[in-house]
Design an enzyme around this catalytic site. Structure first.
Site, short mmCIF file in Angstrom:
data_model
loop_
_atom_site.label_atom_id
_atom_site.label_comp_id
_atom_site.label_asym_id
_atom_site.label_seq_id
_atom_site.Cartn_x
_atom_site.Cartn_y
_atom_site.Cartn_z
N ASP A 112 31.94 -1.19 84.67
CA ASP A 112 31.06 -1.03 83.56
C ASP A 112 30.77 0.43 83.51
O ASP A 112 30.08 0.87 84.76
CB ASP A 112 29.76 -1.73 83.92
CG ASP A 112 28.77 -1.56 83.19
OD1 ASP A 112 28.50 -0.71 82.22
OD2 ASP A 112 27.73 -2.36 83.19
N ASP A 136 29.03 1.16 73.22
CA ASP A 136 27.71 1.74 72.80
C ASP A 136 26.44 1.18 73.01
O ASP A 136 25.35 1.76 73.55
CB ASP A 136 28.15 1.94 71.02
CG ASP A 136 27.24 2.73 70.39
OD1 ASP A 136 26.63 3.73 71.21
OD2 ASP A 136 27.22 3.03 69.14
N SER A 166 37.92 2.62 70.94
CA SER A 166 38.71 1.98 69.70
C SER A 166 39.25 0.61 69.91
O SER A 166 39.79 0.00 69.08
CB SER A 166 39.81 2.98 68.98
OG SER A 166 39.11 3.72 68.14
N TYR A 224 36.91 -2.00 66.95
CA TYR A 224 37.80 -1.02 65.95
C TYR A 224 39.30 -1.57 66.28
O TYR A 224 40.22 -1.06 65.48
CB TYR A 224 37.57 0.50 66.46
CG TYR A 224 36.41 0.99 65.73
CD1 TYR A 224 35.38 0.10 65.09
CD2 TYR A 224 36.01 2.58 66.13
CE1 TYR A 224 34.42 0.64 64.62
CE2 TYR A 224 34.70 2.93 65.46
CZ TYR A 224 34.11 1.93 64.81
OH TYR A 224 32.69 2.48 64.16
N1 AR6 Z 1 31.81 -0.57 80.07
C1 AR6 Z 1 33.15 0.00 80.06
N2 AR6 Z 1 33.81 -0.57 78.89
C2 AR6 Z 1 33.03 -1.46 78.01
C3 AR6 Z 1 31.68 -1.66 78.12
C4 AR6 Z 1 30.98 -1.16 79.41
N3 AR6 Z 1 29.80 -1.41 79.61
N4 AR6 Z 1 31.37 -2.77 77.27
C5 AR6 Z 1 32.66 -2.83 76.44
N5 AR6 Z 1 33.50 -2.14 76.75
P1 AR6 Z 1 33.94 -1.12 71.64
P2 AR6 Z 1 35.28 0.47 69.75
C6 AR6 Z 1 34.87 -1.96 76.43
O1 AR6 Z 1 33.83 -2.32 70.87
O2 AR6 Z 1 36.52 -0.53 69.77
C7 AR6 Z 1 30.24 -0.07 68.66
O3 AR6 Z 1 29.30 -1.24 67.82
C8 AR6 Z 1 35.58 -3.20 75.52
O4 AR6 Z 1 35.88 -4.12 76.35
O5 AR6 Z 1 32.61 -1.00 72.44
O6 AR6 Z 1 35.63 2.06 69.98
C9 AR6 Z 1 29.95 0.86 68.16
O7 AR6 Z 1 28.88 1.37 67.54
C10 AR6 Z 1 36.61 -2.22 74.76
O8 AR6 Z 1 37.86 -2.22 75.54
O9 AR6 Z 1 34.37 0.09 70.99
C11 AR6 Z 1 31.14 1.30 67.04
O10 AR6 Z 1 30.58 0.66 65.71
C12 AR6 Z 1 36.14 -0.84 74.83
O11 AR6 Z 1 35.05 -0.81 75.66
C13 AR6 Z 1 32.28 0.25 67.34
O12 AR6 Z 1 31.74 -0.50 68.38
C14 AR6 Z 1 35.88 -0.36 73.28
O13 AR6 Z 1 35.14 -1.46 72.56
C15 AR6 Z 1 33.27 1.14 68.27
O14 AR6 Z 1 34.38 0.27 68.46
#
Ligand code: AR6
Length: 177
Positions: A16, A40, A123, A127
């Protein structure tokens, strides 16, 4: 191929990112910088109000660029917010935008004297970027930056689950021979 001395500065871990102790952590934000789900949401929840207040003042961030704020209540001193591309089919500039997100986050770290930073798999969640493709771009972009810039000592990719860790590991193994 990534030279050995550069490889030593890249770490892959499962975990995390909000618990990371690197000087900065990178947030996979959206262009509003006003928070969202996924990593985020987790960063804003763990870091507290101070991060959102700074983000409001900044007023947004175009895709592929990066902005820096305090780490608030996090162990990391800074959060670098970047915006990865929404994946459509790979033919709409997504690879370049994803590389830019990594590159610009890294450069902002350098400008702020940061020597260690952690990235999530930008992403690859909401995304929709295919994991392996994203891993190739992320590792490739960071390796290039590390070669050009000797001040950063550690870039840690913090992968949330085993599948993501495996994809990044395979890519890192593949580019090193
Ligand atoms: N620590 C590490 N990785 C994580 C965590 C964490 N605590 N939580 C999730 N992930 P995403 P995106 C991973 O959807 O695709 C948001 O709403 C997750 O499993 O967080 O860039 C923003 O506001 C995945 O592998 O980001 C944007 O609107 C990775 O982080 C949108 O999502 C990225 O997933 C961005 O989408």
């Amino acid at each position: 191929m990534i030279p050995k001395e550069i490889l030593k500065k890249i770490e892959l871990v499962q975990g995390d990112i909000t618990r990371e102790e690197t000087e900065a952590i990178v947030n996979a934000a959206n262009t509003s910088l006003l928070g969202g789900g996924g990593v985020d949401g987790a960063i804003h929840r763990a870091g507290g109000r101070a991060i959102l207040e700074e983000c409001k003042k900044i007023g947004g961030c175009p895709t592929g660029e990066a902005r820096i704020t305090t780490g608030g209540n996090l162990k990391a001193k800074y959060v670098i917010h970047t915006v990865g591309p929404v994946y459509r089919d790979g033919n709409h500039g997504e690879p370049e935008l994803l590389a830019n997100a990594h590159r610009n986050s890294f450069r902002l770290a350098v400008e702020n004297g940061i020597e260690s930073l952690s990235f999530p798999a930008i992403s690859t969640g909401v995304y929709g970027y295919p994991l392996r493709e994203a891993a190739k771009i992320a590792i490739g972009a960071i390796a290039k930056e590390l070669e050009a810039n000797s001040s950063v000592q550690l870039v840690r990719f913090v992968l949330f689950d085993q599948t993501a860790l495996d994809a990044y590991n395979e890519v890192l193994d593949g580019v090193v021979d």
